[in-house]
Enzyme design. Structure first.
Site, PDB file in Angstrom:
ATOM      1  N   ALA A   8       0.809  -1.212   0.000  1.00  0.00           N
ATOM      2  CA  ALA A   8       0.000   0.000   0.000  1.00  0.00           C
ATOM      3  C   ALA A   8       0.847   1.268   0.000  1.00  0.00           C
ATOM      4  O   ALA A   8       0.378   2.323  -0.426  1.00  0.00           O
ATOM      5  CB  ALA A   8      -0.928   0.001   1.206  1.00  0.00           C
ATOM      6  N   SER A   9       2.092   1.195   0.460  1.00  0.00           N
ATOM      7  CA  SER A   9       2.937   2.388   0.494  1.00  0.00           C
ATOM      8  C   SER A   9       4.121   2.320  -0.452  1.00  0.00           C
ATOM      9  O   SER A   9       4.729   3.356  -0.747  1.00  0.00           O
ATOM     10  CB  SER A   9       3.437   2.644   1.923  1.00  0.00           C
ATOM     11  OG  SER A   9       4.165   1.541   2.408  1.00  0.00           O
ATOM     12  N   GLY A  11       6.071  -0.350  -3.770  1.00  0.00           N
ATOM     13  CA  GLY A  11       6.140  -1.577  -4.552  1.00  0.00           C
ATOM     14  C   GLY A  11       7.593  -1.870  -4.863  1.00  0.00           C
ATOM     15  O   GLY A  11       8.448  -0.985  -4.817  1.00  0.00           O
ATOM     16  N   ARG A  12       7.854  -3.130  -5.164  1.00  0.00           N
ATOM     17  CA  ARG A  12       9.213  -3.480  -5.562  1.00  0.00           C
ATOM     18  C   ARG A  12       9.156  -4.696  -6.454  1.00  0.00           C
ATOM     19  O   ARG A  12       8.184  -5.464  -6.458  1.00  0.00           O
ATOM     20  CB  ARG A  12      10.112  -3.734  -4.355  1.00  0.00           C
ATOM     21  CG  ARG A  12       9.806  -5.001  -3.565  1.00  0.00           C
ATOM     22  CD  ARG A  12       8.939  -4.748  -2.377  1.00  0.00           C
ATOM     23  NE  ARG A  12       8.642  -5.972  -1.641  1.00  0.00           N
ATOM     24  CZ  ARG A  12       9.423  -6.494  -0.703  1.00  0.00           C
ATOM     25  NH1 ARG A  12      10.576  -5.920  -0.410  1.00  0.00           N
ATOM     26  NH2 ARG A  12       9.063  -7.578  -0.064  1.00  0.00           N
ATOM     27  N   HIS A 222      -2.756 -12.540  -3.324  1.00  0.00           N
ATOM     28  CA  HIS A 222      -2.886 -11.678  -2.152  1.00  0.00           C
ATOM     29  C   HIS A 222      -1.559 -11.761  -1.418  1.00  0.00           C
ATOM     30  O   HIS A 222      -1.090 -12.858  -1.097  1.00  0.00           O
ATOM     31  CB  HIS A 222      -4.031 -12.143  -1.258  1.00  0.00           C
ATOM     32  CG  HIS A 222      -4.263 -11.240  -0.098  1.00  0.00           C
ATOM     33  ND1 HIS A 222      -4.949 -11.643   1.026  1.00  0.00           N
ATOM     34  CD2 HIS A 222      -3.894  -9.956   0.137  1.00  0.00           C
ATOM     35  CE1 HIS A 222      -5.003 -10.650   1.900  1.00  0.00           C
ATOM     36  NE2 HIS A 222      -4.366  -9.617   1.376  1.00  0.00           N
ATOM     37  N   ASP A 223      -0.936 -10.623  -1.131  1.00  0.00           N
ATOM     38  CA  ASP A 223       0.417 -10.651  -0.580  1.00  0.00           C
ATOM     39  C   ASP A 223       0.505 -11.450   0.720  1.00  0.00           C
ATOM     40  O   ASP A 223       1.519 -12.095   0.994  1.00  0.00           O
ATOM     41  CB  ASP A 223       0.979  -9.246  -0.402  1.00  0.00           C
ATOM     42  CG  ASP A 223       0.063  -8.285   0.350  1.00  0.00           C
ATOM     43  OD1 ASP A 223      -0.946  -8.734   0.931  1.00  0.00           O
ATOM     44  OD2 ASP A 223       0.357  -7.074   0.348  1.00  0.00           O
ATOM     45  N   ASN A 283      -7.840  -8.773  10.383  1.00  0.00           N
ATOM     46  CA  ASN A 283      -7.027  -7.605  10.049  1.00  0.00           C
ATOM     47  C   ASN A 283      -6.877  -6.726  11.286  1.00  0.00           C
ATOM     48  O   ASN A 283      -7.865  -6.298  11.870  1.00  0.00           O
ATOM     49  CB  ASN A 283      -7.696  -6.776   8.948  1.00  0.00           C
ATOM     50  CG  ASN A 283      -7.571  -7.400   7.583  1.00  0.00           C
ATOM     51  OD1 ASN A 283      -7.611  -8.612   7.444  1.00  0.00           O
ATOM     52  ND2 ASN A 283      -7.430  -6.573   6.563  1.00  0.00           N
TER      53      ASN A 283
END
Length: 468
Positions: A8-9, A11-12, A222-223, A283
């Site tokens: 969400a903050s 990517g790589r 899904h990560d 969550n």
């Protein structure tokens, strides 16, 4: 292989190598991610993410495969020509305000849970689609973020099951789309694409992208599903896991869903995992509150703040980190202060104390969630595995061990990328027949740090303080 891991903050793209005695990933490209405010809405910059994904895949060099994982619930809509109808909306956007209540008028929470087994969250895909029903007439297909990027890479349309299971439109027992449920709430079933299992080769990269012939594999997209693959649990252990990042996904791995009234009341979710497992979890707000606090302060020295927080009094003040006021972006220190006052506690008076309050509160939420998951599933928990970025946070790991009263094993940090490449490797012929074999390779090759519970603070009393 290239593991595209979108958070969400940030990517790589990671270059991963797997053979019988080697499991490694190396970052080849990192890029920022986050919400983009445009007019009244909060969007994702999906075209920027695709551009960076392509650049990272090219940076990775010669490849045997590509896999993509990301956060859950958000999606793009395609028209009859396969064109994107608009930028995907961020799950923290306010468009779903009040929508769960409207849905509840036609489908009860019990019925929703009996079909989907999913935790009630206001941004679930079902609620997002209901919120934009006026746009659905022009749409032909809904693709979740990894499936959308996979479509642009290969031209193949489909939905990988672990991420599909987060939409509240997936029948968790039948392992199929809940088309009748979708129709009842006004979502056209035609939007739901064919399902595919993790480990399916969905196609090869299109020639027009200058990466011809590289297979693209549907991993646990899904990560968290990918991260759980790389939990280095030993066979026969009674383990819980926390995939710790912007969110803390805390729970157990089960062979079948837990759909009891008690699980519904506790708001636990039953999401699909690799090899037909169930991720029975809840969550927890996670490190989002801490990162927003640093942003509010324009502070960058997290290690220094954590070191100072470690010297602050334990459990001097705690807040319900899962309270709705901590979900949107904004001034988290002010919200922490208000929450403390509302519960009759003295608010923290300096930055170290604010950070200690946040980390204590997150560890307390971990304790509450892990204990409740074990109770609901009738299981004992002897060890908690923390994987993901939070495994680097020594204070959080130690406090989680203290709060839960069992050892914490922290690592690997790159669990999502490792799980991604492991599923790719099996699909491409590596001898990794099951999760046990994958996890054995993780244990043999990755660094894990152990934290023993200290038992020097009254966590039960802190929990009681929040409950009234």
């Amino acid at each position: 292989m290239a593991a595209v891991d979108l958070g969400a903050s940030s990517g790589r793209v990671m270059a991963g190598t797997v053979d019988p005695s080697v499991l490694s990933v190396e970052e080849v490209r990192r890029f920022p991610n986050g919400g983009v405010r445009a007019g009244p809405a909060l969007y994702w910059d999906i075209l920027g993410l695709f551009r960076e994904t392509l650049a990272g895949i090219r940076d990775a060099g010669a490849l045997d495969g590509v896999g993509i994982d990301s956060w859950a619930v958000d999606y793009g809509l395609l028209d009859d020509r396969g064109a994107l109808l608009g930028n995907p909306v961020h799950y923290r956007d306010s468009r779903t305000d009040g929508v769960p209540g409207k849905v509840a008028a036609s489908v009860s929470a019990r019925e929703l849970y009996d079909v989907t087994g999913l935790q009630q969250l206001p941004f679930n895909t079902l609620y997002q689609l209901v919120a934009e029903q006026d746009r659905l007439a022009a749409a032909r297909t809904m693709l979740l973020i990894p499936d959308l990027l996979g479509y642009w890479l290969t031209g193949s349309i489909g939905a990988e099951r672990t991420n599909a299971s987060t939409t509240q439109l997936y029948d968790v027992r039948a392992r199929a789309w809940a088309t009748s449920l979708a129709a009842r709430v006004g979502i056209p079933p035609r939007l739901l694409p064919p399902l595919r299992d993790p480990g399916t080769v969905i196609g090869t990269v299109l020639p027009s992208l200058d990466l011809p012939g590289v297979p693209v594999v549907a991993v646990g997209s899904h990560d968290t599903a990918s991260a759980v693959v790389a939990v280095p649990a030993s066979p026969g252990t009674n383990f819980a896991y926390i995939s710790s990042g912007t969110w803390s996904l805390a729970g157990l791995e089960l062979p079948s869903p837990e759909l009891s009234d008690a699980a519904l009341a506790a708001n636990f979710t039953n999401e699909g995992g690799v090899d037909g497992t169930i991720r029975f979890l809840r969550n927890v707000m996670g490190l989002w509150v801490l990162s927003e606090t640093l942003r509010t302060w324009s502070a960058s020295d997290l290690p220094g703040l954590l070191a100072a927080a470690a010297g602050s009094p334990a459990l001097a003040a705690v807040v319900d980190i899962d309270a709705p006021e901590f979900l949107p972006p904004g001034d988290m220190p002010a919200r922490v202060e208000a929450a403390c006052r509302a519960t009759g506690q003295r608010p923290p008076t300096d930055r170290a104390a604010v950070v200690r309050c946040i980390v204590d509160s997150l560890a307390l939420a971990h304790r509450r969630t892990i204990h409740e998951a074990a109770r609901l599933a009738g299981r004992r928990v002897d060890v908690v595995h923390i994987v993901g970025g939070g495994a680097r946070n020594e204070l959080l790991c130690q406090l989680t061990a203290d709060a839960c009263g069992v050892p914490v094993l922290a690592g690997p940090v790159e669990a999502a990328a490792l799980g991604n490449v492991l599923v790719q490797a099996r699909a491409l012929g590596e001898d990794l027949p099951d999760l046990a074999a994958m996890r054995a390779l993780v244990r043999e090759t990755q660094e894990v740090r152990s934290y023993e519970p200290a038992g020097n603070a009254d966590w039960a009393a802190a929990e009681a303080r929040l409950s009234g």
